[in-house]
Enzyme design. Structure first.
Site, PDB file in Angstrom:
ATOM      1  N   ARG A  27       0.821  -1.225   0.000  1.00 22.95           N
ATOM      2  CA  ARG A  27       0.000   0.000   0.000  1.00 22.95           C
ATOM      3  C   ARG A  27       0.849   1.266   0.000  1.00 22.95           C
ATOM      4  O   ARG A  27       0.478   2.259   0.637  1.00 22.95           O
ATOM      5  CB  ARG A  27      -0.934   0.046   1.219  1.00 22.95           C
ATOM      6  CG  ARG A  27      -2.006  -1.001   1.241  1.00 22.95           C
ATOM      7  CD  ARG A  27      -3.237  -0.546   0.469  1.00 22.95           C
ATOM      8  NE  ARG A  27      -4.211  -1.612   0.410  1.00 22.95           N
ATOM      9  CZ  ARG A  27      -5.328  -1.671   1.150  1.00 22.95           C
ATOM     10  NH1 ARG A  27      -5.596  -0.697   1.985  1.00 22.95           N
ATOM     11  NH2 ARG A  27      -6.139  -2.684   1.040  1.00 22.95           N
ATOM     12  N   ARG A  31      -3.513   6.667   1.126  1.00 23.46           N
ATOM     13  CA  ARG A  31      -4.038   7.860   1.787  1.00 23.46           C
ATOM     14  C   ARG A  31      -3.089   8.574   2.731  1.00 23.46           C
ATOM     15  O   ARG A  31      -3.375   9.671   3.182  1.00 23.46           O
ATOM     16  CB  ARG A  31      -5.337   7.502   2.526  1.00 23.46           C
ATOM     17  CG  ARG A  31      -6.497   7.280   1.577  1.00 23.46           C
ATOM     18  CD  ARG A  31      -7.613   6.528   2.248  1.00 23.46           C
ATOM     19  NE  ARG A  31      -7.162   5.180   2.601  1.00 23.46           N
ATOM     20  CZ  ARG A  31      -7.921   4.280   3.219  1.00 23.46           C
ATOM     21  NH1 ARG A  31      -9.127   4.599   3.607  1.00 23.46           N
ATOM     22  NH2 ARG A  31      -7.447   3.076   3.477  1.00 23.46           N
ATOM     23  N   ARG A  40      -7.063  11.499  -5.867  1.00 25.09           N
ATOM     24  CA  ARG A  40      -8.298  10.757  -5.626  1.00 25.09           C
ATOM     25  C   ARG A  40      -9.498  11.715  -5.623  1.00 25.09           C
ATOM     26  O   ARG A  40     -10.551  11.405  -6.173  1.00 25.09           O
ATOM     27  CB  ARG A  40      -8.190  10.050  -4.286  1.00 25.09           C
ATOM     28  CG  ARG A  40      -9.357   9.158  -3.936  1.00 25.09           C
ATOM     29  CD  ARG A  40      -9.037   8.523  -2.598  1.00 25.09           C
ATOM     30  NE  ARG A  40     -10.066   7.663  -2.104  1.00 25.09           N
ATOM     31  CZ  ARG A  40     -11.130   8.085  -1.427  1.00 25.09           C
ATOM     32  NH1 ARG A  40     -11.296   9.368  -1.187  1.00 25.09           N
ATOM     33  NH2 ARG A  40     -12.010   7.212  -0.992  1.00 25.09           N
ATOM     34  N   ASP A  77      -6.943  -2.838  -7.127  1.00 24.53           N
ATOM     35  CA  ASP A  77      -7.441  -3.503  -5.925  1.00 24.53           C
ATOM     36  C   ASP A  77      -7.666  -4.970  -6.236  1.00 24.53           C
ATOM     37  O   ASP A  77      -7.909  -5.339  -7.387  1.00 24.53           O
ATOM     38  CB  ASP A  77      -8.747  -2.864  -5.443  1.00 24.53           C
ATOM     39  CG  ASP A  77      -9.002  -3.208  -3.984  1.00 24.53           C
ATOM     40  OD1 ASP A  77      -8.429  -2.548  -3.106  1.00 24.53           O
ATOM     41  OD2 ASP A  77      -9.725  -4.182  -3.727  1.00 24.53           O
ATOM     42  N   TYR A 153     -14.676 -12.056   0.597  1.00 25.41           N
ATOM     43  CA  TYR A 153     -15.454 -10.842   0.322  1.00 25.41           C
ATOM     44  C   TYR A 153     -16.697 -11.147  -0.507  1.00 25.41           C
ATOM     45  O   TYR A 153     -17.747 -10.537  -0.327  1.00 25.41           O
ATOM     46  CB  TYR A 153     -14.584  -9.811  -0.409  1.00 25.41           C
ATOM     47  CG  TYR A 153     -13.532  -9.201   0.483  1.00 25.41           C
ATOM     48  CD1 TYR A 153     -13.837  -8.136   1.317  1.00 25.41           C
ATOM     49  CD2 TYR A 153     -12.226  -9.701   0.513  1.00 25.41           C
ATOM     50  CE1 TYR A 153     -12.877  -7.577   2.152  1.00 25.41           C
ATOM     51  CE2 TYR A 153     -11.260  -9.153   1.340  1.00 25.41           C
ATOM     52  CZ  TYR A 153     -11.589  -8.095   2.158  1.00 25.41           C
ATOM     53  OH  TYR A 153     -10.654  -7.551   2.988  1.00 25.41           O
TER      54      TYR A 153
HETATM   55  O1  CP3 Z   1      -0.014  -1.680  -2.428  1.00 27.21           O
HETATM   56  C1  CP3 Z   1      -0.358  -0.781  -3.221  1.00 27.21           C
HETATM   57  O2  CP3 Z   1       0.019   0.409  -3.100  1.00 27.21           O
HETATM   58  C2  CP3 Z   1      -1.195  -1.177  -4.420  1.00 27.21           C
HETATM   59  C3  CP3 Z   1      -2.588  -0.961  -4.331  1.00 27.21           C
HETATM   60  C4  CP3 Z   1      -3.477  -1.892  -3.517  1.00 27.21           C
HETATM   61  C5  CP3 Z   1      -4.710  -1.438  -2.990  1.00 27.21           C
HETATM   62  N1  CP3 Z   1      -5.352  -2.493  -2.463  1.00 27.21           N
HETATM   63  C6  CP3 Z   1      -5.191  -0.046  -3.061  1.00 27.21           C
HETATM   64  C7  CP3 Z   1      -6.269   0.376  -2.153  1.00 27.21           C
HETATM   65  C8  CP3 Z   1      -3.364  -3.250  -3.224  1.00 27.21           C
HETATM   66  C9  CP3 Z   1      -2.229  -4.224  -3.497  1.00 27.21           C
HETATM   67  C10 CP3 Z   1      -4.573  -3.623  -2.569  1.00 27.21           C
HETATM   68  C11 CP3 Z   1      -4.868  -4.999  -2.156  1.00 27.21           C
HETATM   69  C12 CP3 Z   1      -6.055  -5.274  -1.326  1.00 27.21           C
HETATM   70  N2  CP3 Z   1      -7.288  -4.695  -1.403  1.00 27.21           N
HETATM   71  C13 CP3 Z   1      -6.113  -6.294  -0.357  1.00 27.21           C
HETATM   72  C14 CP3 Z   1      -5.008  -7.261  -0.032  1.00 27.21           C
HETATM   73  C15 CP3 Z   1      -3.940  -6.667   0.783  1.00 27.21           C
HETATM   74  C16 CP3 Z   1      -4.383  -6.240   2.142  1.00 27.21           C
HETATM   75  O3  CP3 Z   1      -4.291  -5.028   2.417  1.00 27.21           O
HETATM   76  O4  CP3 Z   1      -4.774  -7.104   2.926  1.00 27.21           O
HETATM   77  C17 CP3 Z   1      -7.412  -6.271   0.203  1.00 27.21           C
HETATM   78  C18 CP3 Z   1      -7.925  -7.169   1.301  1.00 27.21           C
HETATM   79  C19 CP3 Z   1      -8.140  -5.267  -0.480  1.00 27.21           C
HETATM   80  C20 CP3 Z   1      -9.574  -4.927  -0.297  1.00 27.21           C
HETATM   81  C21 CP3 Z   1      -9.733  -3.530   0.106  1.00 27.21           C
HETATM   82  N3  CP3 Z   1      -9.543  -2.447  -0.733  1.00 27.21           N
HETATM   83  C22 CP3 Z   1     -10.108  -3.035   1.368  1.00 27.21           C
HETATM   84  C23 CP3 Z   1     -10.396  -3.895   2.569  1.00 27.21           C
HETATM   85  C24 CP3 Z   1     -10.134  -1.641   1.259  1.00 27.21           C
HETATM   86  C25 CP3 Z   1     -10.549  -0.657   2.292  1.00 27.21           C
HETATM   87  C26 CP3 Z   1      -9.600  -0.703   3.428  1.00 27.21           C
HETATM   88  C27 CP3 Z   1      -9.065   0.652   3.738  1.00 27.21           C
HETATM   89  O5  CP3 Z   1      -7.849   0.728   3.955  1.00 27.21           O
HETATM   90  O6  CP3 Z   1      -9.875   1.595   3.784  1.00 27.21           O
HETATM   91  C28 CP3 Z   1      -9.738  -1.294  -0.047  1.00 27.21           C
HETATM   92  C29 CP3 Z   1      -9.588   0.069  -0.586  1.00 27.21           C
HETATM   93  C30 CP3 Z   1      -8.208   0.462  -1.059  1.00 27.21           C
HETATM   94  N4  CP3 Z   1      -7.420  -0.289  -1.876  1.00 27.21           N
HETATM   95  C31 CP3 Z   1      -7.556   1.685  -0.799  1.00 27.21           C
HETATM   96  C32 CP3 Z   1      -6.331   1.644  -1.491  1.00 27.21           C
HETATM   97  C33 CP3 Z   1      -5.292   2.725  -1.588  1.00 27.21           C
HETATM   98  C34 CP3 Z   1      -8.118   2.836   0.006  1.00 27.21           C
HETATM   99  C35 CP3 Z   1      -9.202   3.435  -0.813  1.00 27.21           C
HETATM  100  C36 CP3 Z   1      -9.314   4.924  -0.729  1.00 27.21           C
HETATM  101  O7  CP3 Z   1      -8.486   5.655  -1.312  1.00 27.21           O
HETATM  102  O8  CP3 Z   1     -10.296   5.354  -0.112  1.00 27.21           O
END
Ligand code: CP3
Length: 371
Positions: A27, A31, A40, A77, A153
């Site tokens: 990640r 944010r 964003r 994602d 999910y």
């Molecule tokens: O690593 C990186 O920078 C690449 C981008 C990336 C995102 N999600 C961007 C994201 C990667 C590799 C993921 C993987 C992901 N997404 C996983 C597996 C890794 C982990 O963290 O366990 C999972 C379970 C998800 C599902 C997901 N997407 C969730 C649970 C959420 C919300 C959680 C939160 O932190 O709010 C997301 C949203 C998400 N994916 C964001 C980002 C940058 C935040 C969204 C936003 O900008 O509001």
């Protein structure tokens, strides 16, 4: 294809010697960076950002402009795949992902199918756009969720602390869960192969929820399908793209993960990285494992914690510094800068004969670790 100018990560994945320990962060685009929040806001939503290849490329490169990271990771994602299967992904502000059509009954499971590749074209276009803009500086990591983590999910309809519906299905209707996992494995394999075809240099499988399973179920419901994915990707892309498998909470199964034939095993912060190396031997690289919350302290604390991981991981080839899970939004960017700089400098100095009187603690800038 030409190797990237900085191929430290690729060499570490092959367990070849490197001048320093490569580092990237799960990640890393997100944010905690004000410039991410600005892009964003301009895009309107997280999904609008993911589906616009130019904006996805822009945010992918943002952390690389600030920090000397050794890899870029595709901005997307894991839930894009079930979205393409028609489950209707949306993000509820402050609550995370939601599906409007989760797999609630037998009928929904029966009609689940591998998505039309066109529905994920925006991801492949983003991979190509990122590759162009990276101009060969560092390798690009593509990724997908593990079949089991996606199923969590898809069945639950969103996030959960215990994913009780999925675990109930595992015992009550294992046939239904196996059907979902088979479709997911095929979809994920095709998705990853397309990322390679569009320029991904490394692939990572995120098994965020495999750690919820019993030892036995982990093998049957998560690892077996990860193995299928890796086998199919290997066959489909015809090139040996390095792979990283990360099961959060999977510390007790590292040997079994290494046996899938992946190049590297991701290690969460609950797992002893020194013991992990002893257990897996030299057959895989390891990646991890700083507690993401350590990044909320001071730069000095960050350096001390990072130094302890470098101590434990040792200097034998095949270690990639990362967090034990994703970076949290309240992380101060200055602490990330301190971490990246420290890991590079300290790991470089560990590869040179130690200067007289210079201890690990003084390199860490603490001078007081006192053992
Ligand atoms: O690593 C990186 O920078 C690449 C981008 C990336 C995102 N999600 C961007 C994201 C990667 C590799 C993921 C993987 C992901 N997404 C996983 C597996 C890794 C982990 O963290 O366990 C999972 C379970 C998800 C599902 C997901 N997407 C969730 C649970 C959420 C919300 C959680 C939160 O932190 O709010 C997301 C949203 C998400 N994916 C964001 C980002 C940058 C935040 C969204 C936003 O900008 O509001």
């Amino acid at each position: 294809m030409n190797p990237p100018q900085n191929d430290t990560l690729l060499r570490a994945l092959r367990r070849e010697p490197t001048e320093y320990t490569p580092i990237w962060l799960m990640r890393q685009a997100g944010r905690y960076l004000p410039e991410y929040n600005a892009t964003r806001a301009r895009a309107g939503s997280f999904m609008a950002l993911c589906t616009d290849p130019d904006l996805a490329a822009e945010v992918t490169l943002q952390p690389l402009a600030r920090f000397a990271l050794d890899a870029a990771i595709l901005f997307s994602d894991i839930l894009t795949v079930p979205d393409a299967m028609g489950l209707g992904l949306h993000f509820v502000e402050g609550e995370g992902p939601r599906f409007s059509r989760p797999l609630v009954d037998e009928q929904a499971v029966a009609s689940l199918a591998v998505p039309d590749p066109e529905r994920l074209r925006y991801v492949y276009d983003a991979v190509a756009a990122i590759k162009r803009e990276l101009a060969g500086k560092v390798p690009l990591i593509g990724f997908a969720g593990s079949p089991f983590t996606l199923a969590c999910y898809m069945i639950e309809g969103g996030g959960s602390t215990d994913f009780a519906r999925v675990r109930r299905m595992l015992y009550a209707r294992p046939d239904l869960l196996h059907r979902i996992l088979s479709v997911n494995a095929e979809a994920v394999a095709a998705y990853l192969a397309q990322q390679v075809a569009h320029g991904a240099d490394v692939l990572m499988v995120f098994d965020t929820w495999g750690g919820l399973l019993t030892s036995d179920s982990y093998g049957h419901f998560s690892l077996a399908y990860i193995r299928t994915v890796l086998d199919r990707v290997r066959r489909a892309s015809g090139v040996a793209t390095p792979t990283i498998v990360f099961t959060k909470g999977g510390g007790q199964w590292l040997e079994r993960i290494a046996d899938t034939g992946c190049s590297a095993v991701g290690v969460d912060w609950m797992t002893d990285i020194g013991a992990a190396r002893t257990r897996v031997g030299t057959r895989v690289a390891l990646q991890g494992n700083l507690d993401p919350l350590a990044l909320l302290a001071t730069p000095d604390v960050v350096r001390t914690q990072a130094s302890a991981i470098l101590d434990a991981a040792g200097t034998s080839p095949g270690f990639i510094f990362n967090l034990g899970h994703g970076i949290v939004p309240s992380t101060p960017p200055d602490n990330v800068a301190a971490l990246v700089e420290f890991v590079h400098q300290d790991s470089r100095s560990r590869r040179r004969p130690a200067a007289v009187g210079q201890s690990a603690a003084s390199r860490a800038g603490t001078g007081s670790s006192g053992h």
